[in-house]
Write an enzyme that holds these catalytic residues in place. Sequence first.
Site, short mmCIF file in Angstrom:
data_model
loop_
_atom_site.label_atom_id
_atom_site.label_comp_id
_atom_site.label_asym_id
_atom_site.label_seq_id
_atom_site.Cartn_x
_atom_site.Cartn_y
_atom_site.Cartn_z
N TYR A 25 -3.54 17.24 6.21
CA TYR A 25 -3.39 16.94 4.50
C TYR A 25 -3.90 16.95 3.44
O TYR A 25 -4.90 17.90 4.02
CB TYR A 25 -4.63 15.28 4.65
CG TYR A 25 -4.26 13.92 5.17
CD1 TYR A 25 -4.13 13.07 3.68
CD2 TYR A 25 -4.15 13.74 6.14
CE1 TYR A 25 -3.55 11.87 4.02
CE2 TYR A 25 -3.58 11.67 6.69
CZ TYR A 25 -3.22 11.23 4.77
OH TYR A 25 -3.13 9.75 5.42
N ASP A 72 -5.45 4.62 7.18
CA ASP A 72 -6.75 4.76 6.53
C ASP A 72 -6.48 3.22 5.90
O ASP A 72 -6.93 2.89 4.84
CB ASP A 72 -6.04 5.98 5.30
CG ASP A 72 -6.59 6.65 6.31
OD1 ASP A 72 -6.21 7.10 7.56
OD2 ASP A 72 -6.50 7.96 5.71
N THR A 101 7.57 1.93 8.13
CA THR A 101 7.30 2.90 7.09
C THR A 101 7.47 3.94 8.82
O THR A 101 6.60 4.81 8.48
CB THR A 101 6.25 3.08 6.55
OG1 THR A 101 5.15 2.28 7.30
CG2 THR A 101 6.51 2.45 5.55
N GLY A 150 16.69 -4.30 5.75
CA GLY A 150 16.43 -6.10 7.26
C GLY A 150 15.08 -5.67 6.47
O GLY A 150 14.32 -5.02 5.44
N SER A 155 1.10 5.32 11.35
CA SER A 155 0.18 6.52 12.42
C SER A 155 -1.21 6.11 12.37
O SER A 155 -1.16 5.98 10.86
CB SER A 155 0.43 7.97 12.40
OG SER A 155 -0.64 8.50 13.23
N THR A 193 0.79 -1.03 -0.27
CA THR A 193 0.05 0.30 0.06
C THR A 193 1.09 1.44 0.13
O THR A 193 0.52 2.42 -0.05
CB THR A 193 -1.15 -0.03 1.22
OG1 THR A 193 -0.10 -0.02 2.61
CG2 THR A 193 -1.60 -1.22 1.06
N GLY A 241 12.50 -0.89 4.21
CA GLY A 241 13.06 -1.86 4.17
C GLY A 241 14.38 -1.67 3.34
O GLY A 241 15.19 -2.86 2.48
N SER A 284 -2.76 -3.27 4.45
CA SER A 284 -1.75 -3.28 4.89
C SER A 284 -1.30 -3.85 6.09
O SER A 284 -1.66 -4.85 6.48
CB SER A 284 -1.12 -1.89 5.77
OG SER A 284 -2.53 -1.39 6.17
#
Length: 621
Positions: free
Chosen positions: A537, A264, A277, A333, A280, A201, A330, A269
């Site tokens: 946002y 969201d 990542t 590892g 939140s 996602t 990512g 996910s």
Amino acid sequence: MSSIESNDKKSREGPNNDSKTERNRVENIDFKASAKEEIIVRSVIPKRRQDLLKWNGWGYKDSKFVVKDDVLHFTGDRYPGIGDHPLPYFTTWVKEKLGVDIDQFQKPQDPPNPEDYPPVNLTDQDFENIKKLNVSYSIDGEDRLIRAHGHTLDNIYKLRRSFFKRIPDIILWPTSHDDVVKIVNFAQDNNLVLIPFGGGTAVSGAIECPDDDRTIISLDTSQMNKILWVDRENLVICCESGIFGQDLERELKRIGFTSGHEPDSYEFSSLGGWVATRASGMKKNVYGNIEDLVIHVKMVTPKGVLEKNCQVPRISCGPDFDHLIMGSEGCLGVITEVIFKIRPLPELQKYGSIVFPNFESGAKCMREVAKLRCQPASIRLMDNDQFKFGQSLKPKYSFFGLILEGLKKIYINKIKGMDFNSLVVMTLLFEGNSEEVGAHEKKIYEISSKFGGIPAGETNGKRGYMLTFLIAYIRDLGLEYHIVAESFETSVSWDRVLTLCNNVKHRIKEECSKRNLKYYMNSCRLTQTYDAGCVIYFYFCFNYCGVEDPVKEYEAIEEIAREEIIASGGSISHHHGVGKLRRKWYGSTVSDVGVSLFKAAKKEIDPKNIFALENLVKSKM
């Protein structure tokens, strides 16, 4: 290469997919048994994701917006309150606001033919050695394409109009931490590239294939989705990293708990993706962000396994390397296991909404709520454009519904003197026992009244909350009618909220005018709140009729908007991460020394650049 190609069909399942040993099964678990008992999870999302999910867009294949006889509908019944209801006001809104011609439908391209996929870049010897790992694999073109991208505007536009230059060469599905160790060691020994893939996602471009001549392996963690143990006494749980959010919450709910982490994208996910990542969720006010929830992380690197040797709530032992893992996207590892906090299910969930005469008054109310530290589980403020957008997605009212809606408009417009073209809406979600929720509601509504707020009911609050899960579906619809749309977020201190919103909107308006973009929407909302600031946002879309390269045009405008965000005191991201889209600002955000430290960690942990993602490590110094 020919032997690999000839085995394409039978290789999809690989050696670990015998039906008798398939891990996605249901077992009757005695949840009163030992706290260390393992729970085998049947995932909603199948291993072959394209059987349930769209190959070229967001979400479920049976869930999408469609236009029938000039009226919008949302198919399926997965989203309460909107599925299979006509939404008659939306087409009028998009015609007026975005100049959409409903008759100009653009059908997305069909899936590629088998011969159209890029050839598998894998030697016969490496292929034979991969088989010996005894890990499920596939070199099927569609499987590879599904894991070649996330959900940026560029990714989805390419899926519908063109193609990717590079996709993974082979997919591996480990089923345990030990499998991952074998795969990482194999990649290190043979100098192959690994891309960890969770839910797919990502909206930062992080999981796109790098420009690398080596074989690229997509390591799909979805079959690592066990709940390894639940500790009721200490309210912690240990899970494998590939578990999807909706599977995790369903299993926790069965035993009376919740993680409270609800981004969201939580339907699709994964837990490992949340950690990688630095995610939140919408209910972070009560449950915290991912860094507040995580107790312990296990990550496999080419140099070995990175983890702490104890699982305590806090430890003072120098820098916390869990925080090196969180946000690494990512590059370092594969996250395999996570221990994190859980909470008992709340007795009551209650939605609410408040109407304010303008954005400034709503923002001031939000600031006061944060100052008093009385935020409900979720509190969000939509500007006027988003309010109108939400209104356009309401179903047709019954006769009595129309009467009630008319009374509301009279009350707002006549008695309170609010202007429909400036009013804004705050949506609320309260969680707790009935006494706590009642007291919390009373306090929030009392605060809002000081800023001209009027309670607008539970229904509006619930619809506003649910619409969050549908935004990506709407973006996909837009692409079929010459509309490109995307969101981008930032965090900022309270004293700069209004200035930042105004500056960014003004800058986007100027750019649209320069580029002769007549029809566009440029809106924002305030979401997560903190003592020192909040999240903003932005949603931006435009009609691209007559534009040669709409994605390039969009990205140019967003980049200018991002520069304005930074100039106005905002961050490069609150929770979407850096990836490839925002890496140009990473160095100026963390300083040259910060970039050097991260690169030094990368060089130490991954000296051959096996995790060759061009994200943070490619930042300018």
